[in-house]
Write a protein that holds these residues in place. Structure first.
Motif, mmCIF file in Angstrom:
data_model
loop_
_atom_site.group_PDB
_atom_site.id
_atom_site.type_symbol
_atom_site.label_atom_id
_atom_site.label_comp_id
_atom_site.label_asym_id
_atom_site.label_seq_id
_atom_site.Cartn_x
_atom_site.Cartn_y
_atom_site.Cartn_z
ATOM 1 N N GLN A 54 28.495 53.786 43.752
ATOM 2 C CA GLN A 54 28.462 53.209 42.395
ATOM 3 C C GLN A 54 29.810 53.323 41.693
ATOM 4 O O GLN A 54 30.246 52.390 41.028
ATOM 5 C CB GLN A 54 27.389 53.907 41.542
ATOM 6 N N GLU A 55 30.470 54.499 41.844
ATOM 7 C CA GLU A 55 31.741 54.669 41.118
ATOM 8 C C GLU A 55 32.790 53.703 41.655
ATOM 9 O O GLU A 55 33.685 53.276 40.920
ATOM 10 C CB GLU A 55 32.234 56.136 41.134
ATOM 11 N N HIS A 56 32.664 53.328 42.950
ATOM 12 C CA HIS A 56 33.632 52.375 43.490
ATOM 13 C C HIS A 56 33.363 50.963 42.959
ATOM 14 O O HIS A 56 34.307 50.198 42.731
ATOM 15 C CB HIS A 56 33.639 52.382 45.018
ATOM 16 N N LEU A 57 32.084 50.631 42.753
ATOM 17 C CA LEU A 57 31.766 49.296 42.208
ATOM 18 C C LEU A 57 32.341 49.111 40.803
ATOM 19 O O LEU A 57 32.598 47.979 40.389
ATOM 20 C CB LEU A 57 30.247 49.075 42.204
ATOM 21 N N LYS A 58 32.545 50.227 40.113
ATOM 22 C CA LYS A 58 33.200 50.115 38.791
ATOM 23 C C LYS A 58 34.672 49.729 38.974
ATOM 24 O O LYS A 58 35.234 49.009 38.170
ATOM 25 C CB LYS A 58 33.089 51.434 38.022
ATOM 26 N N ARG A 59 35.274 50.242 40.063
ATOM 27 C CA ARG A 59 36.685 49.904 40.311
ATOM 28 C C ARG A 59 36.815 48.517 40.919
ATOM 29 O O ARG A 59 37.785 47.813 40.696
ATOM 30 C CB ARG A 59 37.295 50.876 41.352
ATOM 31 N N HIS A 60 35.847 48.175 41.787
ATOM 32 C CA HIS A 60 35.915 46.917 42.532
ATOM 33 C C HIS A 60 34.500 46.336 42.592
ATOM 34 O O HIS A 60 33.717 46.649 43.482
ATOM 35 C CB HIS A 60 36.446 47.199 43.953
ATOM 36 N N PRO A 61 34.155 45.461 41.626
ATOM 37 C CA PRO A 61 32.779 44.947 41.536
ATOM 38 C C PRO A 61 32.325 44.184 42.785
ATOM 39 O O PRO A 61 31.132 43.978 42.984
ATOM 40 C CB PRO A 61 32.824 44.016 40.326
ATOM 41 N N PHE A 62 33.293 43.768 43.643
ATOM 42 C CA PHE A 62 32.907 43.072 44.879
ATOM 43 C C PHE A 62 32.713 44.049 46.042
ATOM 44 O O PHE A 62 32.424 43.643 47.164
ATOM 45 C CB PHE A 62 33.954 42.002 45.229
ATOM 46 N N GLY A 63 32.926 45.319 45.764
ATOM 47 C CA GLY A 63 32.610 46.359 46.749
ATOM 48 C C GLY A 63 33.571 46.445 47.920
ATOM 49 O O GLY A 63 33.231 46.982 48.970
ATOM 50 N N ARG A 64 34.768 45.913 47.758
ATOM 51 C CA ARG A 64 35.741 45.958 48.856
ATOM 52 C C ARG A 64 36.773 47.057 48.623
ATOM 53 O O ARG A 64 36.859 47.615 47.530
ATOM 54 C CB ARG A 64 36.475 44.613 48.960
ATOM 55 N N ILE A 65 37.588 47.290 49.628
ATOM 56 C CA ILE A 65 38.754 48.162 49.514
ATOM 57 C C ILE A 65 39.976 47.342 49.901
ATOM 58 O O ILE A 65 39.843 46.435 50.736
ATOM 59 C CB ILE A 65 38.621 49.424 50.399
ATOM 60 N N PRO A 66 41.146 47.615 49.292
ATOM 61 C CA PRO A 66 41.487 48.715 48.399
ATOM 62 C C PRO A 66 41.236 48.413 46.924
ATOM 63 O O PRO A 66 41.107 47.261 46.520
ATOM 64 C CB PRO A 66 42.996 48.858 48.620
ATOM 65 N N ALA A 67 41.218 49.541 46.135
ATOM 66 C CA ALA A 67 41.371 49.476 44.684
ATOM 67 C C ALA A 67 42.530 50.405 44.357
ATOM 68 O O ALA A 67 42.816 51.353 45.109
ATOM 69 C CB ALA A 67 40.103 49.916 43.984
ATOM 70 N N PHE A 68 43.190 50.116 43.253
ATOM 71 C CA PHE A 68 44.480 50.771 42.961
ATOM 72 C C PHE A 68 44.523 51.226 41.511
ATOM 73 O O PHE A 68 43.987 50.544 40.627
ATOM 74 C CB PHE A 68 45.565 49.718 43.230
ATOM 75 N N GLU A 69 45.129 52.375 41.282
ATOM 76 C CA GLU A 69 45.321 52.883 39.919
ATOM 77 C C GLU A 69 46.745 53.391 39.772
ATOM 78 O O GLU A 69 47.251 54.080 40.662
ATOM 79 C CB GLU A 69 44.435 54.117 39.710
ATOM 80 N N HIS A 70 47.373 53.043 38.664
ATOM 81 C CA HIS A 70 48.691 53.622 38.339
ATOM 82 C C HIS A 70 48.568 54.112 36.907
ATOM 83 O O HIS A 70 48.584 53.301 35.974
ATOM 84 C CB HIS A 70 49.777 52.555 38.485
ATOM 85 N N GLY A 71 48.383 55.416 36.745
ATOM 86 C CA GLY A 71 48.045 55.934 35.419
ATOM 87 C C GLY A 71 46.727 55.309 34.997
ATOM 88 O O GLY A 71 45.729 55.405 35.709
ATOM 89 N N HIS A 72 46.726 54.618 33.845
ATOM 90 C CA HIS A 72 45.494 53.991 33.352
ATOM 91 C C HIS A 72 45.418 52.510 33.703
ATOM 92 O O HIS A 72 44.557 51.797 33.192
ATOM 93 C CB HIS A 72 45.378 54.180 31.832
ATOM 94 N N PHE A 73 46.338 52.070 34.543
ATOM 95 C CA PHE A 73 46.350 50.656 34.925
ATOM 96 C C PHE A 73 45.580 50.486 36.241
ATOM 97 O O PHE A 73 45.850 51.177 37.225
ATOM 98 C CB PHE A 73 47.811 50.191 35.084
ATOM 99 N N HIS A 74 44.591 49.582 36.245
ATOM 100 C CA HIS A 74 43.709 49.422 37.408
ATOM 101 C C HIS A 74 43.845 48.018 37.979
ATOM 102 O O HIS A 74 43.942 47.056 37.222
ATOM 103 C CB HIS A 74 42.240 49.596 37.000
ATOM 104 N N LEU A 75 43.797 47.932 39.283
ATOM 105 C CA LEU A 75 43.854 46.622 39.943
ATOM 106 C C LEU A 75 42.985 46.636 41.186
ATOM 107 O O LEU A 75 42.828 47.687 41.814
ATOM 108 C CB LEU A 75 45.279 46.333 40.437
ATOM 109 N N TYR A 76 42.480 45.485 41.574
ATOM 110 C CA TYR A 76 42.004 45.283 42.947
ATOM 111 C C TYR A 76 42.470 43.916 43.387
ATOM 112 O O TYR A 76 42.945 43.133 42.560
ATOM 113 C CB TYR A 76 40.483 45.488 43.077
ATOM 114 N N GLU A 77 42.363 43.622 44.656
ATOM 115 C CA GLU A 77 42.915 42.464 45.368
ATOM 116 C C GLU A 77 44.339 42.807 45.832
ATOM 117 O O GLU A 77 45.264 43.018 45.028
ATOM 118 C CB GLU A 77 42.926 41.168 44.553
#
Ligand SMILES: N[C@@H](CCC(=O)N[C@@H](CS)C(=O)NCC(=O)O)C(=O)O
Length: 220
Positions: A54-77
């Motif tokens: 579940q916590e990963h779906l918050k980072r990446h709603p499509f359920g894939r990897i990778p997800a990325f964080e730089h400080g408070h900046f979040h990205l996936y794709e």
């Protein structure tokens, strides 16, 4: 909240969520290694029996990897992530400045993303190499159907690349970062031997790139 245009604070912690076996996670790791950016790899099991955490779906709603964080900046794709890494961090540039070279890098990335990943990695490598490792019977039909598609991918990569140090030009680019993790899988399949025949330029590129420090540091 940052104002757009403000310098990115490169000292903030970089976290990459994913798994070391993943081709796309390795693309981002290669970008980080080539730019000499420190990062933490946080393991996420997207194939867990209980489903994507579940916590990963918050980072990446499509359920894939990778997800990325730089400080408070979040990205996936992956494309967005490696573009950000290249723009936000100092060090070598992973995209050529020349418009035609840059377009060819983007074309190769598009081919790898849209056609080569499924064909070389899932239909050939996973079906032939991973299935044997896991004691499954390979789907020969899937492999046979992938071979002509693989031949088109390899012939186009050869045609587009320019036999200098890297796929495009004399410096590492996104084209190499996308291709190398896919080749690392595909080249383990026996089918790669005959498919690579006649593609000496691509074989030479692979031998050179596979020996890079960034490749050994990201080996699964
Ligand atoms: N479009 C995504 C693709 C990422 C992707 O397909 N990652 C694979 C691992 S290499 C994945 O998460 N697979 C899990 C699944 O297919 O459910 C990107 O560029 O980041």
């Amino acid at each position: 909240m940052r104002d757009w245009g403000e310098a990115v604070p490169t000292t903030e912690v970089v976290k990459l969520y994913g798994a070391a076996w993943s081709v796309y996670v390795r693309i981002v790791r290669l970008a980080l290694e080539e730019k000499q950016v420190k990062y933490d790899l946080v393991e996420v099991d997207v194939f867990a029996e209980t489903g994507v955490p579940q916590e990963h779906l918050k980072r990446h709603p499509f359920g894939r990897i990778p997800a990325f964080e730089h400080g408070h900046f979040h990205l996936y794709e992956t494309g967005a992530i490696v573009g950000y890494i290249d723009d936000a961090f100092p060090g070598c540039k992973l995209q050529p400045a020349d418009p035609r070279a840059r377009a060819k890098v983007n074309q190769i990335v598009g081919i790898l993303d849209a056609y080569a990943y499924r064909t070389l990695v899932w239909d050939i490598y996973v079906e032939r190499v991973v299935s044997a490792r896991e004691g499954r019977i390979a789907n020969e039909h899937k492999i046979a159907a992938a071979l002509p598609r693989a031949a088109v991918c390899l012939s186009e990569l050869t045609r587009l690349s320019d036999d200098r140090e890297f796929l495009i030009g004399g410096d590492v680019t996104f084209a190499d970062l996308y291709a190398a993790p896919m080749f690392a899988c595909f080249m383990q399949a026996p089918e790669a031997v005959s498919l690579m025949e006649g593609y000496e330029k691509l074989t030479r590129w692979w031998q050179r790139f596979a020996a890079r420090h960034s490749m050994s540091r990201t080996a699964p």
